[in-house]
Design a protein around this motif. Structure first.
Motif, PDB file in Angstrom:
ATOM      1  N   ARG A 461       0.855  -1.201   0.000  1.00 26.42           N
ATOM      2  CA  ARG A 461       0.000   0.000   0.000  1.00 26.42           C
ATOM      3  C   ARG A 461       0.892   1.252   0.000  1.00 26.42           C
ATOM      4  N   ALA A 462       1.918   1.229   0.821  1.00 27.99           N
ATOM      5  CA  ALA A 462       2.834   2.384   0.889  1.00 27.99           C
ATOM      6  C   ALA A 462       3.521   2.615  -0.458  1.00 27.99           C
ATOM      7  N   LEU A 463       3.876   1.530  -1.147  1.00 30.05           N
ATOM      8  CA  LEU A 463       4.538   1.682  -2.442  1.00 30.05           C
ATOM      9  C   LEU A 463       3.589   2.361  -3.443  1.00 30.05           C
ATOM     10  N   ILE A 464       2.354   1.925  -3.427  1.00 29.71           N
ATOM     11  CA  ILE A 464       1.392   2.510  -4.368  1.00 29.71           C
ATOM     12  C   ILE A 464       1.106   3.971  -4.005  1.00 29.71           C
ATOM     13  N   MET A 465       0.926   4.212  -2.693  1.00 35.01           N
ATOM     14  CA  MET A 465       0.661   5.593  -2.259  1.00 35.01           C
ATOM     15  C   MET A 465       1.842   6.497  -2.616  1.00 35.01           C
ATOM     16  N   GLY A 466       3.050   5.992  -2.388  1.00 36.94           N
ATOM     17  CA  GLY A 466       4.260   6.785  -2.676  1.00 36.94           C
ATOM     18  C   GLY A 466       4.322   7.135  -4.144  1.00 36.94           C
ATOM     19  N   ARG A 467       4.033   6.150  -4.970  1.00 32.50           N
ATOM     20  CA  ARG A 467       4.085   6.384  -6.420  1.00 32.50           C
ATOM     21  C   ARG A 467       3.027   7.418  -6.830  1.00 32.50           C
ATOM     22  N   GLU A 468       1.837   7.271  -6.279  1.00 37.56           N
ATOM     23  CA  GLU A 468       0.778   8.242  -6.631  1.00 37.56           C
ATOM     24  C   GLU A 468       1.176   9.648  -6.207  1.00 37.56           C
ATOM     25  N   THR A 469       1.767   9.762  -5.008  1.00 30.22           N
ATOM     26  CA  THR A 469       2.185  11.089  -4.526  1.00 30.22           C
ATOM     27  C   THR A 469       3.188  11.714  -5.484  1.00 30.22           C
ATOM     28  N   VAL A 470       4.175  10.957  -5.898  1.00 32.17           N
ATOM     29  CA  VAL A 470       5.216  11.523  -6.765  1.00 32.17           C
ATOM     30  C   VAL A 470       4.615  11.911  -8.115  1.00 32.17           C
ATOM     31  N   LEU A 471       3.746  11.057  -8.628  1.00 30.88           N
ATOM     32  CA  LEU A 471       3.140  11.371  -9.933  1.00 30.88           C
ATOM     33  C   LEU A 471       2.259  12.611  -9.829  1.00 30.88           C
ATOM     34  N   THR A 472       1.498  12.709  -8.730  1.00 32.97           N
ATOM     35  CA  THR A 472       0.624  13.872  -8.557  1.00 32.97           C
ATOM     36  C   THR A 472       1.460  15.142  -8.440  1.00 32.97           C
ATOM     37  N   GLU A 473       2.519  15.075  -7.635  1.00 31.94           N
ATOM     38  CA  GLU A 473       3.366  16.270  -7.471  1.00 31.94           C
ATOM     39  C   GLU A 473       3.938  16.702  -8.808  1.00 31.94           C
ATOM     40  N   GLU A 474       4.320  15.708  -9.603  1.00 27.35           N
ATOM     41  CA  GLU A 474       4.899  16.042 -10.906  1.00 27.35           C
ATOM     42  C   GLU A 474       3.862  16.714 -11.803  1.00 27.35           C
ATOM     43  N   ARG A 475       2.637  16.176 -11.756  1.00 27.58           N
ATOM     44  CA  ARG A 475       1.574  16.758 -12.585  1.00 27.58           C
ATOM     45  C   ARG A 475       1.321  18.209 -12.156  1.00 27.58           C
ATOM     46  N   GLU A 476       1.334  18.406 -10.817  1.00 31.25           N
ATOM     47  CA  GLU A 476       1.057  19.754 -10.314  1.00 31.25           C
ATOM     48  C   GLU A 476       2.168  20.734 -10.700  1.00 31.25           C
ATOM     49  N   ASP A 477       3.404  20.212 -10.705  1.00 32.14           N
ATOM     50  CA  ASP A 477       4.539  21.089 -11.052  1.00 32.14           C
ATOM     51  C   ASP A 477       4.596  21.407 -12.537  1.00 32.14           C
ATOM     52  N   ALA A 478       3.952  20.527 -13.343  1.00 32.83           N
ATOM     53  CA  ALA A 478       4.106  20.677 -14.810  1.00 32.83           C
ATOM     54  C   ALA A 478       3.345  21.911 -15.307  1.00 32.83           C
TER      55      ALA A 478
END
Ligand SMILES: Cc1ncc(COP(=O)(O)O)c(C=O)c1O
Length: 478
Positions: A461-478
């Motif tokens: 669960r932590a791996l999936i949550m971590g991945r989602e967080t990084v992807l979301t942050e990247e989308r927000e920064d783009a």
């Protein structure tokens, strides 16, 4: 001073308070964030000139910092290679502090004899010929590597008829150390022992693995200056891919070229306790020296390691310091201060003795088997889950993997560092970095008796949550 006396008069209450604190820590281990969210102590504080007494000090400590402690003794701390503490080892360690024995010298306590017995049990656990090996406890595998390389260094001098302990390195033989994948701590001890890390000659590995190629070792030793003293540092379990060198082949090469054979089996030697894995350590019984850790897979508290060597006499010559005031009659028992850097020594054997007495060889075997199975389960999950990939096959207790960054990402290693931090920020697990095959990634090392298969759900669960967080942050920064 009366506070000390008052505390001692009230020792039962104080110990009870410590017991309560320890109990609530342990019972909350599985639920607290695995890495503490805050890790600082706040503002600098003045040293109190008048103390508050043990009870208030403990209350204050726990109130201030209790939630800033790591759950490293818990089931989902999978960083580095981190063991927990079995209940018997825990009480052994408490008792060691309570009875406060200095087991470095015999003559006044059974502590030295218990140390001998605990080391003897460990030899039995690892199926090592008892009569051929002697050893000592250390603060960990780094210190065990230090003691073993000290023995090897003395041996090197002996080959040239030169006493290094007495005369120093300057007039002694050239010493070279041959290794394919030495642990960082071994590199470190070459510096402590005056050999320097440039004394390490890298030996080719087999293909793209971390295991030493015995033929390459053979060629390197054959090509070396015959006057040089040769030490081989082999691995029984590397930290990234748990590679085991072929110790039987390496021992034959060492014999052929008169080289000292050291094996670092800090955690990997535990494979030897499980019949289906034991073959990977075959040949360790031919080693001249062996490093093992206690605070990893044996699950005794920090700090504890130990070593075995066929040439304890060399360590005793190099580490021996017996002024008249220390030269007590020991009834034939070792003066352990002559076998380690430390003079005075904590009764490290006690937690080991208690955990082995409480759970036996079967208990250790069960921990090793469980952890290897759990690593296999996580590796299978990584393999079948989009967005993650293994960096190396999992063959023992460590999973080395990484997140697959979005297509065309310019910095996959940096992306994985961000992923690791996001995973750890979930508080569900603590993982640490790794790198393999030129790629940066993440390691999950299973070595705690307490880890259950259920914990894997929280980890994934932590791996999936971590991945989602990084992807979301990247989308927000783009
Ligand atoms: C193979 C190996 N050797 C040595 C060490 C050093 O151990 P310690 O931290 O107990 O000194 C480690 C620690 O991970 C290890 O895995």
């Amino acid at each position: 001073m009366s506070q000390i006396h008052d505390d001692y008069d009230d020792l039962a209450a104080l110990l009870q308070q410590a017991l309560n604190g320890s109990l609530s820590f342990h019972k909350g281990l599985a639920d607290r964030p695995v890495a503490a969210r805050k890790q600082d102590t706040g503002l600098p504080q003045e040293l109190p000139s008048t103390g508050v007494g043990g009870a208030d000090a403990l209350t204050d400590f726990l109130a201030r910092y209790g939630d800033r402690l790591s759950a490293s003794a818990g089931p989902r701390f999978l960083g580095f290679v981190t063991g927990g503490t079995t209940p018997a080892a825990l009480i052994g360690d408490w008792l060691a502090a309570s009875v406060d024995q200095n087991s470095a010298s015999p003559g006044d306590s059974v502590a030295t004899a218990v140390t001998v017995q605990a080391l003897d049990w460990l030899k039995q656990l690892f199926n090592l010929p008892a009569a051929d090996f002697d050893g000592a406890f250390t603060t960990g595998a780094t210190a065990a590597n230090f003691a073993c390389l000290l023995a090897a260094r003395e041996w090197a001098g002996e080959q040239a008829g030169y006493n290094i302990a007495q005369k120093g390195l300057a007039g002694g033989p050239t010493i070279r150390i041959y290794s394919a994948c030495p642990h960082a701590s071994f590199v470190k001890v070459t510096r402590f022992l005056g050999l320097g890390q440039d004394a390490i000659v890298p030996v080719d590995r087999i293909g793209d693995t971390e295991a030493m190629d015995p033929d390459a070792l053979d060629r390197a030793l054959a090509a070396a200056d015959p006057a040089e003293a040769k030490i081989v540092c082999a691995s029984a379990g590397t930290v990234t891919t748990t590679a085991f060198d072929d110790l039987i082949a390496i021992s034959a090469v060492c014999k052929r070229h008169n080289a000292w054979m050291h094996v670092d089996g800090a955690f990997g030697l535990f494979a030897r306790t499980v019949p289906e894995l034991a073959g990977r350590t075959a040949g360790v019984e031919f080693a001249d020296s062996i490093t093992v850790d206690g605070h990893k897979w044996l699950n005794v508290p920090y700090d504890c390691g130990f070593y075995f060597t066929r040439r304890i006499d060399l360590i005793e010559r190099a580490a021996g310091a017996m002024p008249a005031y220390l030269d007590v009659a020991g009834g034939g028992l070792p003066h352990y201060m002559n076998r380690a850097l430390e003079g005075s020594q904590r009764f490290r054997a006690l937690p080991v003795w208690l955990t082995l007495a409480a759970y036996g060889a079967d208990g250790v075997r069960q921990i090793v088997r469980n952890n290897c199975r759990q690593a296999g389960l996580l590796a299978a999950w990584v393999e079948r889950t989009d967005g993650f990939e293994l960096l190396a096959p999992t063959s023992l207790n460590i999973v080395c993997f990484r997140g697959v960054p979005p297509d065309g990402h310019s910095d996959p290693d940096g992306w994985n560092r961000a992923l690791l931090s996001a995973i750890n920020d979930t508080g569900l697990v603590y993982l640490t970095p790794g790198a393999y095959g030129g790629k940066g990634g993440i390691r999950a090392a299973f070595s705690n008796w307490m880890t259950r298969d259920d914990d894997l759900d929280a980890v994934t669960r932590a791996l999936i949550m971590g991945r989602e967080t990084v992807l979301t942050e990247e989308r927000e920064d783009a």
